[in-house]
Design a protein around this motif. Structure first.
Motif, PDB file in Angstrom:
ATOM      1  N   ASP A 159     -27.701  25.357  -3.028  1.00  9.82           N
ATOM      2  CA  ASP A 159     -27.609  24.089  -2.285  1.00  9.82           C
ATOM      3  C   ASP A 159     -26.707  23.094  -3.012  1.00  9.82           C
ATOM      4  O   ASP A 159     -27.125  22.015  -3.445  1.00  9.82           O
ATOM      5  N   THR A 209     -26.185  19.028  -2.644  1.00 16.78           N
ATOM      6  CA  THR A 209     -27.062  17.981  -3.163  1.00 16.78           C
ATOM      7  C   THR A 209     -26.509  17.313  -4.420  1.00 16.78           C
ATOM      8  O   THR A 209     -27.078  16.324  -4.876  1.00 16.78           O
ATOM      9  N   GLU A 210     -25.445  17.822  -4.993  1.00 13.17           N
ATOM     10  CA  GLU A 210     -24.851  17.236  -6.191  1.00 13.17           C
ATOM     11  C   GLU A 210     -23.422  16.802  -5.877  1.00 13.17           C
ATOM     12  O   GLU A 210     -22.640  17.570  -5.321  1.00 13.17           O
ATOM     13  N   PHE A 246     -32.913  15.750   0.496  1.00 11.43           N
ATOM     14  CA  PHE A 246     -31.661  15.584   1.214  1.00 11.43           C
ATOM     15  C   PHE A 246     -31.779  15.931   2.697  1.00 11.43           C
ATOM     16  O   PHE A 246     -30.795  15.826   3.429  1.00 11.43           O
ATOM     17  N   TYR A 281     -23.976  22.060   5.451  1.00  6.71           N
ATOM     18  CA  TYR A 281     -24.994  22.811   4.715  1.00  6.71           C
ATOM     19  C   TYR A 281     -25.262  24.196   5.296  1.00  6.71           C
ATOM     20  O   TYR A 281     -26.034  24.975   4.713  1.00  6.71           O
TER      21      TYR A 281
END
Length: 514
Positions: free
Chosen positions: A316, A319-320, A208, A479
């Motif tokens: 993280d 990422t989903e 990502f 992020y």
């Protein structure tokens, strides 16, 4: 007998939460992201909408695109977070297998009548783009383009997919749009695709990285805002410490000196300030039910924010798809006892007797405001057939979580709070008759102090809120949760300092309505 009863109540309240997690775990096979050779890989079609207003999205097949020949797939999943975010995936019908190249193949044909042509022309005029997913990796493409004169319009008909793999995992996806075809009414347009697999050195954990924008989120302005807020914290803590220590020391010295006087001299003295309201400062608030519910909800929101940020830093979650919202809902439901404990105990200490009503208000205060606003906006989205419209079944699921998970856990917390810390433990006796509040300047009124007291906490976080909202509106992936954690800590310290100062000002003006 009370302890086993509380344990039984807690177990009964946790059971629905456990059952809620079971279907999510049962449908989590797709999130393994591992494939065998020639195993099915699904291309999901998500949304389409104008590029210059990325929040205006519609279903991909709201435009007259055609579907591939493949009709069924072996797996499908949709989490609660995806449904609430309007991520409604539709199968493209393209047959893609892991590590198996596909030469340019026609997968469907569009019968371009006048209505379909007008729909494509409108989309091209408004620079429509579309979004797809392969193994949770987003892909973007443009519907078509117009010529320089704006008279002829062309549709991209060939999707050229290049997928990178590392071992048995997909780590990169690229789309190239080719096959420009002029839109002419009453013709047939063939849609085609190809798939090229290539080995990649990109690690799965780093796949990502190409979607992130370090130049935006780690800009000097972002670092400067953190530094600026940190300096504000140091200044406030020093200012509060200096003012309170000097002022309180002076007050203590004067009051201890007055204790040496006889009653006549003390009565003739000019007593004033916070010492005069010691018998009223712990008086119950004018609206204890709402006040305790707000305090309990605030404690729960702080706990949810802290836990979700920590989990996002470790796992993280960006990422989903929908994982951040799913985690927030789960944590909010799981921390409902925090709301009940602090709200119920405060309400009991203030002498409240309608504790069941307080429990209901505390449990549904935040969900009612959030869900009420979201569902109202959702009806507008349904009217315009937007892809962000929340399905009716999802709304029912959210209501079930509120009634069968949040409310029982809030009941457990309320019972514990009333029994463990619900007895008044004030350091001084509360006067039977309320003390008259003297007249004071307009800026010392509680309502004005509340408004002015919120300026500094807002000033410490508004730069971070700019980055958060920009990432939301501009489709950037947020992020930098380390920054968010720092800002949360700074916000807490600034709020504490401002609260201390504002409370002291009110009490010093002999106003016990702190």
């Amino acid at each position: 007998m009370a302890a086993p009863g509380l344990q039984l109540c807690a177990a009964a309240a946790l059971l629905p939460l456990f059952l809620l997690c079971l279907p999510l775990r049962a449908r989590a096979d797709e999130h393994e992201h591992t494939y065998h050779d020639k195993e099915e890989v699904v291309l999901w079609m998500n949304t389409v909408g104008p590029y210059h207003n990325r929040q205006e999205t519609y279903k991909y097949f709201s435009l007259p695109f055609c579907v591939g020949s493949k009709k069924s797939i072996s797996h499908y999943h949709e989490t609660l977070g995806e449904a609430l975010q309007g991520v409604e995936l539709e199968f493209s019908g393209l047959d893609i297998k892991f590590k198996e190249d596909v030469m340019q193949t026609t997968y469907c044909e569009i019968d371009l009548d006048k209505g379909r042509r007008d729909a494509f022309v409108y989309a091209i005029k408004n620079h429509y783009w579309y979004q797809m997913y392969i193994d949770d990796l987003p892909i973007w493409g443009i519907v078509g383009e117009a010529d320089e004169n704006g008279e002829d319009y062309y549709l991209w008909t060939y999707k050229k997919l290049e997928i990178g793999y590392n071992g048995n995992r997909i780590v990169d996806v690229n789309l190239t749009s080719e096959g420009k075809v002029k839109l002419v009414p009453n013709t047939k347009i063939q849609m085609s695709y190809s798939v090229k697999w290539k080995k990649s050195d990109v690690k799965f954990e780093d796949r990502f990285d190409k979607y992130l924008d370090p130049s935006f989120f780690q800009h000097r302005i972002h670092w400067f805002s953190i530094f600026n807020s940190f300096m504000m914290v140091i200044f406030l803590v020093g200012l509060v410490s200096m003012i309170l220590m000097r002022t309180l020391r002076k007050d203590y010295a004067r009051y201890s000196k007055e204790e040496e006087m006889d009653d006549m001299d003390r009565d003739l003295g000019d007593e004033y300030g916070w010492k005069q309201v010691h018998g009223d400062v712990f008086r119950p608030s004018s609206h204890p039910l709402i006040f305790s519910s707000l305090i309990g909800s605030g404690c729960q929101i702080f706990a949810v924010s802290l836990i979700v940020i920590v989990v996002a830093m470790i796992e993280d979650l960006y990422t989903e798809r929908g994982s951040m919202l799913s985690t927030a809902i789960f944590v909010y439901a799981a921390t409902s006892p925090v709301n009940g404990y602090f709200g119920g105990s405060l309400y009991a200490r203030q002498g409240g007797r309608r504790w069941i009503k307080q429990m209901f208000i505390g449990a549904f205060l935040i969900p009612a405001m959030v869900c009420g606003t979201a569902f109202f906006i959702n009806f507008i989205a349904i009217y315009y057939h937007a892809s962000r419209a929340i399905p009716f079944g999802t709304m029912v699921a959210v209501c079930c979580i509120c009634f069968f998970v949040i409310l029982p856990l809030n009941l457990v917390g309320t019972i514990l709070g009333r029994n463990l810390s619900g007895q008044p433990n004030f350091p001084c006796r509360v006067n039977a008759v309320p003390r008259p509040i003297p007249e004071k300047k307009w800026f010392m009124e509680p309502a004005v102090i509340v408004c002015l007291g919120g300026i500094l906490p807002f000033g410490s976080i508004f730069i971070e809120m700019y980055f958060i909202f920009t990432s939301f509106w501009a489709y950037k992936i947020y992020y930098v949760y380390g920054f968010m954690m720092l800002v949360l800590v700074i916000l807490c310290i600034v709020t504490v300092c401002v609260t201390i100062v504002c409370t002291y000002f009110l009490l010093n003006a002999e106003d016990y309505r702190w």
